[in-house]
Design an enzyme around this catalytic site. Structure first.
Site, short mmCIF file in Angstrom:
data_model
loop_
_atom_site.label_atom_id
_atom_site.label_comp_id
_atom_site.label_asym_id
_atom_site.label_seq_id
_atom_site.Cartn_x
_atom_site.Cartn_y
_atom_site.Cartn_z
N ASP A 58 -2.48 6.47 -3.28
CA ASP A 58 -1.35 5.80 -2.64
C ASP A 58 -0.88 4.65 -3.54
O ASP A 58 -1.34 4.51 -4.68
CB ASP A 58 -1.75 5.30 -1.25
CG ASP A 58 -2.87 4.27 -1.30
OD1 ASP A 58 -3.68 4.31 -2.24
OD2 ASP A 58 -2.94 3.42 -0.40
N SER A 85 0.81 -1.21 0.00
CA SER A 85 0.00 0.00 0.00
C SER A 85 0.85 1.27 0.00
O SER A 85 1.58 1.53 -0.95
CB SER A 85 -0.97 -0.03 1.18
OG SER A 85 -1.89 1.02 1.10
N ASP A 112 -1.31 1.36 -3.76
CA ASP A 112 -2.23 0.37 -4.33
C ASP A 112 -3.60 0.96 -4.65
O ASP A 112 -4.52 0.24 -4.99
CB ASP A 112 -2.37 -0.84 -3.41
CG ASP A 112 -3.10 -0.53 -2.11
OD1 ASP A 112 -3.10 0.63 -1.68
OD2 ASP A 112 -3.67 -1.47 -1.51
N ASP A 140 -6.10 2.23 -3.03
CA ASP A 140 -7.35 2.07 -2.28
C ASP A 140 -7.72 3.37 -1.58
O ASP A 140 -8.79 3.47 -0.98
CB ASP A 140 -7.27 0.89 -1.30
CG ASP A 140 -6.21 1.06 -0.22
OD1 ASP A 140 -5.39 2.00 -0.31
OD2 ASP A 140 -6.19 0.24 0.72
#
Length: 445
Positions: free
Chosen positions: A239, A96, A241, A243
């Site tokens: 960010d 992440s 990833d 999400d």
């Protein structure tokens, strides 16, 4: 239940250090054994160790007789949407927002949600006991590619917004994907929404050389400077990833995640509906829910906890103060592209500038800092409680202290060995002073 490997969002570490290829294989075997499915969907972000961890995990999954359906480089919520629509479990290789030396393994349930703590505990037991399913050679799983996930994901988002109004508005958008997993998907979605776009760091780069992967103001100065030219309606950043999604207004001002969540909630919630958010979120959300005659449920920190609580209470919207918004009509997980689209939908339908819309949100000031965690949390927690005396506290997650002028939340990070200190007040200086005060108290202890 005490978890040894799973943190707030999956298992994370530094490859060839605390996230070795051997351990990654054990995790893959345990997840395949636990899910006991015919196939598992897998994807990764852009980190340079992604191939190493992906191959270790996927080999382990196939050794348990489970097929691997590889979707390529994708945002975590795109994999989750694929899992939900195809009713298959998933494994995401990502860390992440963590720095590029980190990577991680995240398990996705067949409904697209991150697995809950009880399932994490069961997987950990399998890892520690090494009780893995192991099949003979002729029953080993196979490795397949599937290139349909991007269109499935983008079409699902477009179906939930006013495509016509956004297209007609022809918004000018600057987007910084941070060299991460959304380098392709978010610009593609914006193009389909007829936006005029300028991209920053929109190339896959596993070392995140463009900027740090966490979308904080200090990491978004290039995007902020572009927005200060006055040529764009909104700035967007993800960010690693994707999400999460944060925004910059048309004047180059960073919009705190609490404010963007409150704004989306204000225009999404109806009377009687429910919003779910963790204890680290701003009191502005309580004010918005009160204005809308909606219910608010406060949880422990962590997107999976928020998502599960939303499912249990049939909540429409939920989210965290870090730009992680969960839109229940789409899927029960944080989704940066869905968050981006909800904000564009708001701008198009209200036909106002984002700075104008933000003036409608009750103003609070939040300060977020961290200090290294040198001791076990239980030791720190007990010493803090002793030092606080009779102050009003809430122990839902960490220690939340209520002062006359605002509140303070101190909790251990679930992904790094640090203590996070959140403070909020209606006065900016007070919020800063409270944060400094409690950092000093922690350091003395």
């Amino acid at each position: 239940m005490e978890l040894h490997f799973f943190g707030t969002n999956g298992i994370r570490g530094i490859p060839n250090d605390d996230l070795s290829a051997e351990f990654s294989m054990d995790v893959g075997k345990a997840m395949a054994t636990f899910f006991s499915a015919k196939k598992i969907a897998m994807a990764k972000d852009t980190r340079i160790t992604g191939d190493m961890i992906l191959n270790a995990v996927s080999s382990a999954v196939m050794s348990a007789g489970t097929d691997v359906v590889y979707l390529g480089i994708l945002p975590t919520p795109a994999l989750q949407y694929y899992c939900k629509k195809n009713h298959v479990p998933g494994i995401m290789i990502t860390a992440s927002h963590n720095p590029p030396q980190y990577n991680g393994i995240k398990a996705i349930d067949m409904d697209g949600t991150e697995i809950d703590e009880e399932k994490e505990y069961e997987i950990e037991k399998l890892i520690m006991n090494k009780k893995f399913k192991n099949v003979s050679w002729e029953n080993a799983g196979r490795f397949y590619y599937d290139d349909t996930a991007v269109d499935l994901y983008i079409n699902g988002i477009i179906s939930l917004i006013n495509f016509k109004k956004i297209s007609e508005r022809k918004l000018n958008v600057a987007i910084d994907t941070g060299n991460g997993a959304s380098y392709y998907t978010s610009p593609l979605l914006l193009s389909r929404l007829n936006c005029h776009i300028v991209t920053l760091n929109s190339n896959p780069d596993g070392k995140f050389t463009g900027r740090n992967s966490e979308p904080k103001p200090e990491n978004l100065q290039d995007l902020i400077n572009i927005m200060k030219t006055g040529k764009f309606d909104i700035g967007i950043a993800h960010d690693g990833d994707a999400d999460r999604c944060v925004f910059i207004d048309e004047n180059g001002n960073f919009i705190d995640g609490n404010e963007s969540l409150a704004l989306i909630a204000k225009y999404t919630l109806r009377a009687g509906e429910t919003l779910v958010t963790p204890t680290s979120s701003s009191d502005a959300l309580k004010d918005v829910c009160q204005q809308k005659n909606a219910k608010i449920i406060v949880t422990r920190v962590g997107a999976p906890i928020v998502a599960r609580t939303m499912i249990e209470n049939n909540a429409v919207i939920g989210g965290e103060e870090n730009g992680g918004v969960i839109y229940g009509k789409h899927q029960f997980c944080r989704d940066g592209a869905m968050t981006m689209s909800l904000m564009l939908n708001l701008l198009a339908c209200e036909n106002k500038k984002i700075s104008e819309l933000l003036r409608e949100i009750p103003k609070y000031y939040m300060v977020k800092k961290s200090v290294p965690r040198k001791y076990d949390w239980d030791v720190i927690k007990n010493k803090l409680l002793d030092a606080l005396g009779n102050k009003k506290t809430d122990l839902l997650d960490g220690i939340k202290i209520y002062e006359d002028s605002g509140w303070v939340l101190i909790r251990p990070s679930g992904t790094e060995k640090i203590l996070r200190i959140f403070t909020e007040s209606k006065n900016e200086k007070t919020a800063m002073d409270l944060n400094e005060k409690y950092i000093n108290i922690i350091n003395k202890l």
